[in-house]
Enzyme design. Sequence first.
Site, PDB file in Angstrom:
ATOM      1  N   ASP A   1       0.877  -1.177   0.000  1.00 38.21           N
ATOM      2  CA  ASP A   1       0.000   0.000   0.000  1.00 38.21           C
ATOM      3  C   ASP A   1       0.910   1.222   0.000  1.00 38.21           C
ATOM      4  OD1 ASP A   1      -1.760   2.063   0.414  1.00 38.21           O
ATOM      5  OD2 ASP A   1      -2.368   1.440   2.436  1.00 38.21           O
TER       6      ASP A   1
ATOM      7  N   LYS B   1       2.593  11.451  -3.341  1.00 36.60           N
ATOM      8  CA  LYS B   1       1.615  10.695  -4.140  1.00 36.60           C
ATOM      9  C   LYS B   1       0.667  11.630  -4.871  1.00 36.60           C
ATOM     10  CE  LYS B   1      -1.809   6.972  -3.580  1.00 36.60           C
ATOM     11  NZ  LYS B   1      -2.346   5.978  -2.625  1.00 36.60           N
TER      12      LYS B   1
ATOM     13  N   ASP C   1     -13.352   4.505   1.032  1.00 35.28           N
ATOM     14  CA  ASP C   1     -11.908   4.639   1.277  1.00 35.28           C
ATOM     15  C   ASP C   1     -11.508   6.109   1.261  1.00 35.28           C
ATOM     16  OD1 ASP C   1      -9.174   4.562   1.347  1.00 35.28           O
ATOM     17  OD2 ASP C   1      -8.923   3.252  -0.386  1.00 35.28           O
TER      18      ASP C   1
END
Length: 643
Positions: free
Chosen positions: A20, A82, A216
């Site tokens: 992850d 990210k 999520d």
Amino acid sequence: MTDATGSSTSSVSEPILGIDLGTTNSLVAYADASGPRVLSLGGDDGIVPSVVRYLDDGSREVGLAAAAAALDHPLTTISSVKRLMGRSLADAAGDARYLSYRVVEGEHDTARVALPIPSMESPTVLSPQEVSAAILSALRVRAEQALGQPVSKAVVTVPAYFDDAQRQATRDAGRIAGLDVVRIVNEPTAAALAYGLGLARDSERSLKSRNVVVYDLGGGTFDVSVLRITPGEDADEPAYFEVLSTAGDTRLGGDDVDHALVELFAREIRDASGLAIETAADLPPQTRKALVQFARAVKHELSNKDRAQVRIGVNADFTYDRVLERAEFDELIAPMVETSLAACRRALDDARDDLGGEEIDAVILVGGSTRIPLVRARVAELFGVEPYTALDPDRVVALGAAVQASVLAGTQTGALLLDVIPLSLGIETQGGAVAKLIVRNSTVPARATEMFSTSVDGQVSIKLNVVQGEREMVEDCRSLGEFHLAGLPPMPAGIPQLEVEFLVDANGVLKVSAHERRSGKRAELQVVPNHGLTSDEVDRIEAESFEHAKEDMARHRIADLITNGKLDLKWIGERYRKFESVLEPEYRESLGAKIQSLQQMIGMAETDWRSVDADAFYTLKQDLDEASVRLQEVSIAASLKED
């Protein structure tokens, strides 16, 4: 052999990791016969902050050590990278003002990180992939130490709404880190895998399928997926994990909650102190970083308590001191939570036909931001189901990635995954319309083919514009890339037979190929756009597709009528002029009037498509087609006489 947690490892010679790669934290996990587990070292919890610090001697620190040095070295400590992956400098502007380090423009308009190196006049510029690779390298080393053997393969998770460029950037980061990324899995789907085997084998439900929503909300992104989990009929048959729909926002997450708090603090500091502070971007890098860290701590405290003390020493003359109540915090973040719920409603609407009126059986919460009480309460209210929280929301994605890795490695046969693409893919046609070849929420891998031709005589090359989006016209969608099929022999319009094929692999990466059948010419393109979708673009793509659906379909229809009408005028007009002298006067006059009427209609449509009635346009075209039958007979008869 045992790992650092005391668990026995598998004897499989080529272990595949589950990773992850998160905005705030990253984890590496592994699954063997005893199930999936996060790999930890020296008694730590296995959570590695997604932070990299670059030192003056060229070395780097990753994880806790880098995070601890962030305040002292704000310009060389990189976090939240990210959110820069596969994006342009313009896309990243909203995030850059909260980052302590410099974000600059790189090749192909990509966002890059600029590091000041004292020994050099110009800064070192790194791509987000290189920074992410440093994190992945640290995770790979961690896994090798925990498992006691080399590793070179991994399943890496990404947000479901990552586009082709962002997925490819993730794969490139893996390659730089010495990892073969064998599969890219959407984060909510991975979470469903972690929970899903237990859900599928629930003894109380026997073999009945379960409809599951995965919500999520992580540090940098938000995704929601609706899945159907169907257990195998016996112990040897795998459970099916079928994604029915997905929605989300690649720029909505815990970072945005932190930013909202930072802006609140900055505004109140300005009002109380008179300092020239408009936004966080006006603060020095070290102060900006400190405020972000402080905001994150306040957020965490308000997730467990009703109030938090905020005390910031701004300078020698002023200290910002106040109590922030949870009710005020909830009001501040309510619009973000509502944005996520709107995406949930879209996902449910998209899955309605597959659900067939069945209710949602379970809701799984993923991501650290789901610990916020308002988020949990609003999600439970929307779905009417108390969310599952049995697994740590920070760990569940990595555990699911490890499950998928074990399936690919052959050590786990209990799950078969069917994922989907988030947005439709198509090609530009004549008139600026979009021909959709693969529609959103299609299961991957997906393949589609469509036949096209030319609209101009003697055309020796064809330009293909590949687009992504839900609107009917190219100008309202996002161009993913263009390529040309050149070297065609000159042929009359409408004669070339161009077969276009779209192939989306299991990683969600698009490949386009074209084949002109008559000449045998071929071309292909792996479509990797230079930067990703912004949250505004995702919102616009989806919301406007519903808002303008009727108008878009009308415009698309008229664009097609213009194209086909012009082809009719070309073929019929050529024969009319050639055989005009031998046609009966009454028929010649009637056919000429119909040709003129269609020409006028096309002219009006090209000037202002809204002024044209599509049904009337279609009727004119049909009338001309039917009236031209007699002309075709005359043409054929003349050809026979010539022979």
